[in-house]
Design a protein around this motif. Structure first.
Motif, PDB file in Angstrom:
ATOM      1  N   GLN A   1      46.778  46.686  45.817  1.00  9.83           N
ATOM      2  CA  GLN A   1      47.458  46.377  44.563  1.00  9.83           C
ATOM      3  C   GLN A   1      47.487  44.876  44.388  1.00  9.83           C
ATOM      4  OE1 GLN A   1      51.811  47.283  43.829  1.00  9.83           O
ATOM      5  NE2 GLN A   1      50.862  48.943  42.677  1.00  9.83           N
ATOM      6  N   VAL A   2      47.036  44.406  43.247  1.00  3.66           N
ATOM      7  CA  VAL A   2      46.893  42.966  43.045  1.00  3.66           C
ATOM      8  C   VAL A   2      47.626  42.550  41.778  1.00  3.66           C
ATOM      9  CG1 VAL A   2      44.694  43.284  41.845  1.00  3.66           C
ATOM     10  CG2 VAL A   2      45.213  41.085  42.851  1.00  3.66           C
ATOM     11  N   ASP A   3      48.256  41.374  41.830  1.00  3.32           N
ATOM     12  CA  ASP A   3      48.953  40.831  40.666  1.00  3.32           C
ATOM     13  C   ASP A   3      47.945  40.410  39.600  1.00  3.32           C
ATOM     14  OD1 ASP A   3      51.243  41.151  42.131  1.00  3.32           O
ATOM     15  OD2 ASP A   3      51.428  39.045  42.685  1.00  3.32           O
ATOM     16  N   VAL A   4      48.299  40.641  38.352  1.00  2.00           N
ATOM     17  CA  VAL A   4      47.450  40.195  37.246  1.00  2.00           C
ATOM     18  C   VAL A   4      47.867  38.777  36.861  1.00  2.00           C
ATOM     19  CG1 VAL A   4      46.767  40.611  34.852  1.00  2.00           C
ATOM     20  CG2 VAL A   4      47.161  42.554  36.395  1.00  2.00           C
ATOM     21  N   PRO A   5      46.981  37.780  37.030  1.00  2.00           N
ATOM     22  CA  PRO A   5      47.342  36.392  36.717  1.00  2.00           C
ATOM     23  C   PRO A   5      47.714  36.249  35.242  1.00  2.00           C
ATOM     24  CG  PRO A   5      45.249  36.512  37.904  1.00  2.00           C
ATOM     25  CD  PRO A   5      45.581  37.901  37.474  1.00  2.00           C
ATOM     26  N   ASP A   6      48.845  35.631  34.972  1.00  2.00           N
ATOM     27  CA  ASP A   6      49.292  35.458  33.584  1.00  2.00           C
ATOM     28  C   ASP A   6      50.194  34.232  33.508  1.00  2.00           C
ATOM     29  OD1 ASP A   6      50.347  35.692  30.972  1.00  2.00           O
ATOM     30  OD2 ASP A   6      50.176  37.881  31.033  1.00  2.00           O
ATOM     31  N   GLU A   7      49.681  33.160  32.920  1.00  2.00           N
ATOM     32  CA  GLU A   7      50.430  31.912  32.835  1.00  2.00           C
ATOM     33  C   GLU A   7      51.697  32.064  32.003  1.00  2.00           C
ATOM     34  OE1 GLU A   7      47.757  29.007  31.315  1.00  2.00           O
ATOM     35  OE2 GLU A   7      46.559  28.875  33.172  1.00  2.00           O
ATOM     36  N   ARG A   8      51.700  33.049  31.102  1.00  2.37           N
ATOM     37  CA  ARG A   8      52.864  33.244  30.228  1.00  2.37           C
ATOM     38  C   ARG A   8      54.105  33.630  31.031  1.00  2.37           C
ATOM     39  NH1 ARG A   8      50.193  37.526  26.203  1.00  2.37           N
ATOM     40  NH2 ARG A   8      49.772  38.409  28.276  1.00  2.37           N
ATOM     41  N   LEU A   9      53.896  34.389  32.102  1.00  2.00           N
ATOM     42  CA  LEU A   9      55.026  34.824  32.928  1.00  2.00           C
ATOM     43  C   LEU A   9      55.725  33.615  33.550  1.00  2.00           C
ATOM     44  CD1 LEU A   9      56.444  37.402  34.041  1.00  2.00           C
ATOM     45  CD2 LEU A   9      54.942  37.223  36.026  1.00  2.00           C
TER      46      LEU A   9
ATOM     47  N   ASP B   1      46.834  24.075  48.959  1.00  2.00           N
ATOM     48  CA  ASP B   1      45.582  24.260  49.693  1.00  2.00           C
ATOM     49  C   ASP B   1      44.519  24.890  48.801  1.00  2.00           C
ATOM     50  OD1 ASP B   1      46.597  23.180  51.996  1.00  2.00           O
ATOM     51  OD2 ASP B   1      47.126  25.106  52.909  1.00  2.00           O
ATOM     52  N   LYS B   2      44.937  25.850  47.979  1.00  2.41           N
ATOM     53  CA  LYS B   2      43.991  26.515  47.088  1.00  2.41           C
ATOM     54  C   LYS B   2      43.442  25.540  46.047  1.00  2.41           C
ATOM     55  CE  LYS B   2      45.741  31.212  47.641  1.00  2.41           C
ATOM     56  NZ  LYS B   2      46.240  32.437  47.002  1.00  2.41           N
ATOM     57  N   GLU B   3      44.319  24.705  45.510  1.00  4.78           N
ATOM     58  CA  GLU B   3      43.882  23.730  44.513  1.00  4.78           C
ATOM     59  C   GLU B   3      42.894  22.736  45.121  1.00  4.78           C
ATOM     60  OE1 GLU B   3      47.069  21.802  42.506  1.00  4.78           O
ATOM     61  OE2 GLU B   3      47.979  23.688  41.812  1.00  4.78           O
ATOM     62  N   LEU B   4      43.172  22.310  46.349  1.00  2.49           N
ATOM     63  CA  LEU B   4      42.274  21.375  47.030  1.00  2.49           C
ATOM     64  C   LEU B   4      40.914  22.018  47.277  1.00  2.49           C
ATOM     65  CD1 LEU B   4      41.840  18.664  48.403  1.00  2.49           C
ATOM     66  CD2 LEU B   4      42.784  19.645  50.515  1.00  2.49           C
ATOM     67  N   PHE B   5      40.938  23.269  47.743  1.00  5.77           N
ATOM     68  CA  PHE B   5      39.691  23.997  47.998  1.00  5.77           C
ATOM     69  C   PHE B   5      38.894  24.148  46.708  1.00  5.77           C
ATOM     70  CE2 PHE B   5      36.914  27.545  48.771  1.00  5.77           C
ATOM     71  CZ  PHE B   5      36.628  27.518  50.128  1.00  5.77           C
ATOM     72  N   LEU B   6      39.560  24.525  45.633  1.00  4.70           N
ATOM     73  CA  LEU B   6      38.891  24.695  44.348  1.00  4.70           C
ATOM     74  C   LEU B   6      38.271  23.388  43.866  1.00  4.70           C
ATOM     75  CD1 LEU B   6      41.503  26.979  42.526  1.00  4.70           C
ATOM     76  CD2 LEU B   6      39.153  27.622  43.100  1.00  4.70           C
ATOM     77  N   SER B   7      39.011  22.292  44.020  1.00  3.43           N
ATOM     78  CA  SER B   7      38.510  20.997  43.561  1.00  3.43           C
ATOM     79  C   SER B   7      37.264  20.577  44.330  1.00  3.43           C
ATOM     80  CB  SER B   7      39.604  19.928  43.697  1.00  3.43           C
ATOM     81  OG  SER B   7      39.926  19.691  45.061  1.00  3.43           O
ATOM     82  N   GLU B   8      37.205  20.952  45.608  1.00  2.00           N
ATOM     83  CA  GLU B   8      36.027  20.612  46.416  1.00  2.00           C
ATOM     84  C   GLU B   8      34.779  21.305  45.887  1.00  2.00           C
ATOM     85  OE1 GLU B   8      37.018  21.625  50.404  1.00  2.00           O
ATOM     86  OE2 GLU B   8      38.313  19.867  50.716  1.00  2.00           O
ATOM     87  N   TYR B   9      34.954  22.464  45.280  1.00  2.00           N
ATOM     88  CA  TYR B   9      33.822  23.195  44.707  1.00  2.00           C
ATOM     89  C   TYR B   9      33.699  22.971  43.199  1.00  2.00           C
ATOM     90  CZ  TYR B   9      32.845  25.780  48.998  1.00  2.00           C
ATOM     91  OH  TYR B   9      32.489  26.122  50.288  1.00  2.00           O
ATOM     92  N   GLY B  10      34.563  22.129  42.647  1.00  2.00           N
ATOM     93  CA  GLY B  10      34.497  21.857  41.215  1.00  2.00           C
ATOM     94  C   GLY B  10      34.921  23.038  40.363  1.00  2.00           C
ATOM     95  N   LEU B  11      35.851  23.856  40.881  1.00  2.00           N
ATOM     96  CA  LEU B  11      36.317  25.035  40.159  1.00  2.00           C
ATOM     97  C   LEU B  11      37.732  24.798  39.627  1.00  2.00           C
ATOM     98  CD1 LEU B  11      35.167  27.715  42.772  1.00  2.00           C
ATOM     99  CD2 LEU B  11      34.013  27.137  40.617  1.00  2.00           C
ATOM    100  N   THR B  12      38.025  25.354  38.463  1.00  2.00           N
ATOM    101  CA  THR B  12      39.350  25.202  37.876  1.00  2.00           C
ATOM    102  C   THR B  12      40.287  26.340  38.278  1.00  2.00           C
ATOM    103  OG1 THR B  12      38.598  26.331  35.868  1.00  2.00           O
ATOM    104  CG2 THR B  12      38.484  23.915  35.897  1.00  2.00           C
ATOM    105  N   GLU B  13      39.723  27.494  38.608  1.00  2.00           N
ATOM    106  CA  GLU B  13      40.518  28.632  39.054  1.00  2.00           C
ATOM    107  C   GLU B  13      39.617  29.562  39.854  1.00  2.00           C
ATOM    108  OE1 GLU B  13      41.940  31.362  36.119  1.00  2.00           O
ATOM    109  OE2 GLU B  13      40.025  31.484  35.065  1.00  2.00           O
ATOM    110  N   PRO B  14      40.197  30.416  40.701  1.00  2.00           N
ATOM    111  CA  PRO B  14      39.363  31.376  41.433  1.00  2.00           C
ATOM    112  C   PRO B  14      38.637  32.313  40.472  1.00  2.00           C
ATOM    113  CG  PRO B  14      41.583  31.251  42.370  1.00  2.00           C
ATOM    114  CD  PRO B  14      41.622  30.512  41.070  1.00  2.00           C
ATOM    115  N   GLY B  15      37.421  32.677  40.829  1.00  2.00           N
ATOM    116  CA  GLY B  15      36.688  33.654  40.028  1.00  2.00           C
ATOM    117  C   GLY B  15      37.421  34.985  39.979  1.00  2.00           C
ATOM    118  N   LEU B  16      38.223  35.237  41.014  1.00  2.00           N
ATOM    119  CA  LEU B  16      38.991  36.483  41.062  1.00  2.00           C
ATOM    120  C   LEU B  16      39.946  36.606  39.896  1.00  2.00           C
ATOM    121  CD1 LEU B  16      39.921  36.780  44.839  1.00  2.00           C
ATOM    122  CD2 LEU B  16      38.211  38.051  43.561  1.00  2.00           C
ATOM    123  N   ASN B  17      40.518  35.490  39.468  1.00  2.00           N
ATOM    124  CA  ASN B  17      41.436  35.546  38.320  1.00  2.00           C
ATOM    125  C   ASN B  17      40.711  36.081  37.091  1.00  2.00           C
ATOM    126  OD1 ASN B  17      43.215  34.395  40.089  1.00  2.00           O
ATOM    127  ND2 ASN B  17      43.710  32.623  38.806  1.00  2.00           N
TER     128      ASN B  17
END
Length: 365
Positions: free
Chosen positions: A44-52, A253-269
């Motif tokens: 079961q996975v949370d649905v990403p939603d910035e509004r929440l 840590d996630k933000e740092l990892f993403l920045s190293e790959y030039g990503l703004t958010e995980p593809g999973l989102n």
């Protein structure tokens, strides 16, 4: 609502790696050999939603509860599954139970990862699974045709059912999926009891190499082309990178990892949001000092139906729904301010809930 999305694909394409990344409550074994996933794993996975998060910032509740969706990691399918090859029967039984399909397709080269199907060919891989599901659907359709043909003389409605079944049979014979027929109303009713596999909505995941995460490659481009032709979406990602991101414990840590790959958010989102949309789901919110919570409903549901996901008594005793749009809630900053500025509406039983509505239900016990 316990809606489920099944993750499918040929063996060793990265299905279980993706499941390990997408699931925050269960982990599948990811190994380089056939059928490492035998029983379906459910996460079961949370649905990403910035509004929440924004609503919680305004309300300052005791807890925040996102809405969720279930992903099912299903055993790898092989050619001949419809005839029982490999774990075919188990695969087909498991996929029959899910509401939508995420089809993972290998779009990378790696001589260390086994591949019995020959050279990398995402279009061929897609067709292998399509064909196996079509064979199984054809079997289901023909069995029902045999039953309905005996009823035609005695039951006038049976003729219409038979016509739909014959249309499905011809479509499958052409190597096409039932979802392409875009059946509606009584046509859907005619096949509802046989749970056709190729009727389920599908989203493709192109599992690419690390160096192609921003540009894609020739394999993902080929997959996008055929998926577009059938009206399906494609998410391009590197499943291994996504799994690594999911294992990091802190947001920093996630933000740092993403920045190293030039990503703004995980593809999973993106995958989770697209899977949510694939099921034609929307989100409404309840907001109070005890909790700010997201709720999942089907697009087009009326207010009493929407209330039922909180508790069935809410639907039975429904009186009204005090309604504020998300945009107004954020603009004015609170329920009280929305009320003072005339932005709180009173909606009745026929109101169709919109994505992002902030609702407070009134009901009789």
């Amino acid at each position: 609502m316990a809606l489920q999305v099944g993750i499918v694909g040929l063996p060793n394409v990265g299905k279980s790696t993706l499941f390990n990344a997408v699931s925050n409550s269960a982990k599948a074994q990811a190994s380089n050999y056939r059928f490492c996933t035998i029983e379906p794993n459910v996460g079961q996975v949370d649905v990403p939603d910035e509004r929440l998060a924004k609503l919680a910032e305004l309300v300052q509740p005791q807890r925040i509860l996102p809405t969720t969706i279930e992903f099912v990691d299903i055993a790898g399918l092989v050619k001949g599954a419809s005839k029982g090859e490999g774990l075919g029967n188990k695969f087909l039984a498991n996929i029959r139970e899910v509401d939508a399909i995420v089809h993972v397709i290998r779009c990378f080269e790696d001589e260390n990862i086994l591949r019995e199907e020959g050279e990398i060919n995402p279009v061929s891989d897609k067709e292998i699974i399509d064909t196996e599901l079509q064979f199984k659907d054809l079997e289901s359709v023909e069995k029902k045709i045999a039953r309905v043909e005996k009823m035609v003389k005695a039951d006038p409605k049976a003729k219409g059912v038979l016509e739909v079944l014959m249309k499905c049979k011809e479509h499958l014979f052409q190597g096409k999926n039932i979802r392409g027929l875009q059946l509606e109303g009584e046509e859907l009713d005619a096949i509802a009891d046989i749970f056709l596999l190729t009727q389920k909505p599908v989203l493709y995941v192109a599992n690419i190499d690390e160096g192609s995460i921003h540009t894609g490659n020739k394999y993902s481009e080929a997959l996008v082309k055929v998926a577009t032709e059938e009206g399906a979406g494609v998410i391009v990602m590197n499943n291994s990178i996504e799994a690594q991101i999911s294992e990091l414990e802190t947001a920093e840590d996630k933000e740092l990892f993403l920045s190293e790959y030039g990503l703004t958010e995980p593809g999973l989102n993106r995958l989770i949001r697209e899977a949510y949309n694939l099921l034609e789901l929307i989100t409404y919110f309840t907001a109070g000092v005890q909790e700010v919570r997201a709720w999942t409903i089907h697009r087009g549901w009326k207010a009493p139906q929407a209330a039922s996901v909180i508790h069935t008594d809410f639907e039975k005793g429904f009186i009204k729904a005090e309604t504020i749009s998300y945009e107004d809630y954020v603009k004015y900053g609170s329920e009280a301010a929305c009320r003072e500025n005339g932005r709180l509406r009173i909606e009745g039983k026929e109101y169709i809930v919109k994505d992002g509505d902030v609702l407070h239900f009134r009901f009789n016990v």
